[in-house]
Design a protein around this motif. Sequence first.
Motif, PDB file in Angstrom:
ATOM      1  N   ALA A  35      16.674 -10.636 -20.938  1.00  0.00           N
ATOM      2  CA  ALA A  35      16.044 -10.005 -19.802  1.00  0.00           C
ATOM      3  C   ALA A  35      16.676  -8.647 -19.771  1.00  0.00           C
ATOM      4  O   ALA A  35      17.647  -8.111 -20.349  1.00  0.00           O
ATOM      5  CB  ALA A  35      16.406 -10.835 -18.897  1.00  0.00           C
ATOM      6  N   VAL A  36      15.900  -7.739 -18.745  1.00  0.00           N
ATOM      7  CA  VAL A  36      16.172  -6.162 -18.520  1.00  0.00           C
ATOM      8  C   VAL A  36      16.050  -6.313 -16.989  1.00  0.00           C
ATOM      9  O   VAL A  36      15.206  -6.951 -16.450  1.00  0.00           O
ATOM     10  CB  VAL A  36      15.314  -5.200 -19.257  1.00  0.00           C
ATOM     11  CG1 VAL A  36      13.883  -5.578 -18.948  1.00  0.00           C
ATOM     12  CG2 VAL A  36      15.708  -3.894 -18.822  1.00  0.00           C
ATOM     13  N   VAL A  37      16.905  -5.634 -16.452  1.00  0.00           N
ATOM     14  CA  VAL A  37      16.828  -5.524 -15.034  1.00  0.00           C
ATOM     15  C   VAL A  37      16.684  -3.910 -14.576  1.00  0.00           C
ATOM     16  O   VAL A  37      17.426  -3.190 -15.156  1.00  0.00           O
ATOM     17  CB  VAL A  37      17.890  -6.146 -14.070  1.00  0.00           C
ATOM     18  CG1 VAL A  37      19.228  -5.523 -14.535  1.00  0.00           C
ATOM     19  CG2 VAL A  37      17.777  -6.012 -12.586  1.00  0.00           C
ATOM     20  N   VAL A  38      15.809  -3.631 -13.836  1.00  0.00           N
ATOM     21  CA  VAL A  38      15.681  -2.290 -13.249  1.00  0.00           C
ATOM     22  C   VAL A  38      16.029  -2.152 -11.728  1.00  0.00           C
ATOM     23  O   VAL A  38      15.479  -2.964 -10.998  1.00  0.00           O
ATOM     24  CB  VAL A  38      14.372  -1.970 -13.434  1.00  0.00           C
ATOM     25  CG1 VAL A  38      13.974  -0.405 -12.921  1.00  0.00           C
ATOM     26  CG2 VAL A  38      13.649  -1.981 -14.984  1.00  0.00           C
ATOM     27  N   ASP A  39      16.772  -0.979 -11.178  1.00  0.00           N
ATOM     28  CA  ASP A  39      17.033  -0.804 -10.066  1.00  0.00           C
ATOM     29  C   ASP A  39      17.247   0.622  -9.740  1.00  0.00           C
ATOM     30  O   ASP A  39      17.777   1.398 -10.607  1.00  0.00           O
ATOM     31  CB  ASP A  39      18.291  -1.590  -9.640  1.00  0.00           C
ATOM     32  CG  ASP A  39      18.553  -1.750  -8.124  1.00  0.00           C
ATOM     33  OD1 ASP A  39      18.149  -2.913  -7.683  1.00  0.00           O
ATOM     34  OD2 ASP A  39      18.860  -0.733  -7.399  1.00  0.00           O
ATOM     35  N   ALA A  40      17.052   1.044  -8.587  1.00  0.00           N
ATOM     36  CA  ALA A  40      17.000   2.419  -8.075  1.00  0.00           C
ATOM     37  C   ALA A  40      18.335   2.835  -7.771  1.00  0.00           C
ATOM     38  O   ALA A  40      18.694   4.060  -8.143  1.00  0.00           O
ATOM     39  CB  ALA A  40      16.129   2.599  -6.652  1.00  0.00           C
ATOM     40  N   LEU A  41      19.263   2.002  -7.521  1.00  0.00           N
ATOM     41  CA  LEU A  41      20.584   2.269  -7.406  1.00  0.00           C
ATOM     42  C   LEU A  41      21.493   2.466  -8.744  1.00  0.00           C
ATOM     43  O   LEU A  41      20.941   1.806  -9.564  1.00  0.00           O
ATOM     44  CB  LEU A  41      21.307   1.313  -6.407  1.00  0.00           C
ATOM     45  CG  LEU A  41      20.963   1.453  -4.923  1.00  0.00           C
ATOM     46  CD1 LEU A  41      21.930   0.468  -4.081  1.00  0.00           C
ATOM     47  CD2 LEU A  41      20.986   2.822  -4.333  1.00  0.00           C
ATOM     48  N   ASP A  42      22.359   3.056  -8.581  1.00  0.00           N
ATOM     49  CA  ASP A  42      23.277   3.260 -10.260  1.00  0.00           C
ATOM     50  C   ASP A  42      24.159   2.325 -10.259  1.00  0.00           C
ATOM     51  O   ASP A  42      25.044   2.341 -11.413  1.00  0.00           O
ATOM     52  CB  ASP A  42      23.678   4.640 -10.323  1.00  0.00           C
ATOM     53  CG  ASP A  42      24.608   5.107  -9.135  1.00  0.00           C
ATOM     54  OD1 ASP A  42      24.629   4.308  -8.062  1.00  0.00           O
ATOM     55  OD2 ASP A  42      25.349   6.187  -9.075  1.00  0.00           O
ATOM     56  N   ILE A  93       8.061   2.337 -11.088  1.00  0.00           N
ATOM     57  CA  ILE A  93       7.092   2.929 -10.277  1.00  0.00           C
ATOM     58  C   ILE A  93       5.431   2.650 -10.872  1.00  0.00           C
ATOM     59  O   ILE A  93       4.559   2.991  -9.972  1.00  0.00           O
ATOM     60  CB  ILE A  93       7.215   4.792 -10.257  1.00  0.00           C
ATOM     61  CG1 ILE A  93       7.132   5.127 -11.836  1.00  0.00           C
ATOM     62  CG2 ILE A  93       8.358   5.017  -9.812  1.00  0.00           C
ATOM     63  CD1 ILE A  93       7.090   6.648 -11.841  1.00  0.00           C
ATOM     64  N   GLY A  94       5.491   1.852 -11.626  1.00  0.00           N
ATOM     65  CA  GLY A  94       3.966   1.302 -11.885  1.00  0.00           C
ATOM     66  C   GLY A  94       4.095   0.268 -12.940  1.00  0.00           C
ATOM     67  O   GLY A  94       5.233  -0.178 -13.422  1.00  0.00           O
ATOM     68  N   ILE A 104       6.173  -1.524 -17.613  1.00  0.00           N
ATOM     69  CA  ILE A 104       6.784  -0.833 -16.308  1.00  0.00           C
ATOM     70  C   ILE A 104       7.236   0.358 -16.485  1.00  0.00           C
ATOM     71  O   ILE A 104       7.794   0.714 -17.335  1.00  0.00           O
ATOM     72  CB  ILE A 104       7.868  -1.776 -15.763  1.00  0.00           C
ATOM     73  CG1 ILE A 104       7.703  -3.314 -15.855  1.00  0.00           C
ATOM     74  CG2 ILE A 104       8.560  -1.465 -14.472  1.00  0.00           C
ATOM     75  CD1 ILE A 104       8.860  -4.401 -15.797  1.00  0.00           C
ATOM     76  N   ALA A 105       6.409   1.339 -15.776  1.00  0.00           N
ATOM     77  CA  ALA A 105       6.692   2.309 -15.653  1.00  0.00           C
ATOM     78  C   ALA A 105       7.967   3.061 -14.886  1.00  0.00           C
ATOM     79  O   ALA A 105       7.914   2.467 -13.871  1.00  0.00           O
ATOM     80  CB  ALA A 105       5.703   3.518 -15.201  1.00  0.00           C
ATOM     81  N   LEU A 106       8.945   3.703 -15.374  1.00  0.00           N
ATOM     82  CA  LEU A 106      10.180   4.058 -14.687  1.00  0.00           C
ATOM     83  C   LEU A 106      10.057   5.565 -14.015  1.00  0.00           C
ATOM     84  O   LEU A 106       9.477   6.189 -14.664  1.00  0.00           O
ATOM     85  CB  LEU A 106      11.335   3.682 -15.379  1.00  0.00           C
ATOM     86  CG  LEU A 106      11.416   2.265 -15.960  1.00  0.00           C
ATOM     87  CD1 LEU A 106      12.577   2.298 -16.867  1.00  0.00           C
ATOM     88  CD2 LEU A 106      11.364   1.331 -14.904  1.00  0.00           C
ATOM     89  N   SER A 107      11.055   5.541 -13.071  1.00  0.00           N
ATOM     90  CA  SER A 107      10.978   7.183 -12.441  1.00  0.00           C
ATOM     91  C   SER A 107      11.482   8.185 -13.379  1.00  0.00           C
ATOM     92  O   SER A 107      11.122   9.223 -13.116  1.00  0.00           O
ATOM     93  CB  SER A 107      11.644   6.953 -10.993  1.00  0.00           C
ATOM     94  OG  SER A 107      12.967   6.590 -11.377  1.00  0.00           O
ATOM     95  N   GLY A 124      12.526  -3.303  -0.866  1.00  0.00           N
ATOM     96  CA  GLY A 124      12.133  -2.154  -1.713  1.00  0.00           C
ATOM     97  C   GLY A 124      13.169  -1.363  -2.406  1.00  0.00           C
ATOM     98  O   GLY A 124      14.388  -1.574  -1.986  1.00  0.00           O
ATOM     99  N   ALA A 125      12.932  -0.110  -2.765  1.00  0.00           N
ATOM    100  CA  ALA A 125      14.026   0.824  -3.134  1.00  0.00           C
ATOM    101  C   ALA A 125      14.878   1.217  -2.162  1.00  0.00           C
ATOM    102  O   ALA A 125      14.353   1.700  -0.989  1.00  0.00           O
ATOM    103  CB  ALA A 125      13.256   2.112  -3.886  1.00  0.00           C
ATOM    104  N   PHE A 126      15.987   1.125  -2.169  1.00  0.00           N
ATOM    105  CA  PHE A 126      17.134   1.166  -1.053  1.00  0.00           C
ATOM    106  C   PHE A 126      17.649   2.648  -1.304  1.00  0.00           C
ATOM    107  O   PHE A 126      18.172   3.066  -2.389  1.00  0.00           O
ATOM    108  CB  PHE A 126      18.120   0.349  -1.407  1.00  0.00           C
ATOM    109  CG  PHE A 126      19.571   0.658  -0.344  1.00  0.00           C
ATOM    110  CD1 PHE A 126      19.227   0.430   1.217  1.00  0.00           C
ATOM    111  CD2 PHE A 126      20.528   1.144  -0.670  1.00  0.00           C
ATOM    112  CE1 PHE A 126      19.910   1.061   1.991  1.00  0.00           C
ATOM    113  CE2 PHE A 126      21.495   1.481   0.059  1.00  0.00           C
ATOM    114  CZ  PHE A 126      21.236   1.431   1.605  1.00  0.00           C
ATOM    115  N   VAL A 127      17.398   3.482  -0.596  1.00  0.00           N
ATOM    116  CA  VAL A 127      17.920   5.059  -0.456  1.00  0.00           C
ATOM    117  C   VAL A 127      18.479   5.356   0.762  1.00  0.00           C
ATOM    118  O   VAL A 127      17.801   4.957   1.786  1.00  0.00           O
ATOM    119  CB  VAL A 127      16.851   6.029  -1.130  1.00  0.00           C
ATOM    120  CG1 VAL A 127      16.520   5.632  -2.510  1.00  0.00           C
ATOM    121  CG2 VAL A 127      15.627   6.152  -0.235  1.00  0.00           C
TER     122      VAL A 127
END
Length: 159
Positions: A35-42, A93-94, A104-107, A124-127
């Motif tokens: 598995a791979v996980v993608v997240d907006a936070l670092d 993002i896609g 999956i396209a990433l930012s 969704g993306a938490f900022v």
Amino acid sequence: MSPLWTAAVRDAAVIGAGPVGLFTLFALGQAGLDAVVVDALDVPGRQCAALYPEKPIYDIPGRPSVTAGTLVADLVGQAAPYDPLYLLGRRAIGLRQEEEQFRIALSDGSEVGARAVVVAAGAGAFVPNRPRSPILRPSRGPAFSMRWTTPRGFAAGWW
């Protein structure tokens, strides 16, 4: 020009590294899936890590009380034996399907491939919401912070 690939195609991609996404990594590992996980936070943990790591949580099965930070650390540790790939600090993002896989396209301009996608993104993306006032800008130095990870940071009298 084709996008950069971040890794080989994985069995599954998880979008969102909050508690549900982290537990999903463990469950996928138990099933023998990469598995791979993608997240907006670092950092993994989403709001638990970003907003209230010292806050007690009372609604976790089998745990009368646990701090958010401890819960996140335990979930990361639980998934660790299965060596998930963490792609943090970038948003998904896609999404498109190509034959028997998803891309999956990433930012950051890269892409990751997976045979299945699990969306565990919550709201969704938490900022953070940045203040519009020029008086309240992060450039004002240590007197201003967008977040505190401990109650002591807030109680220190930043005002």
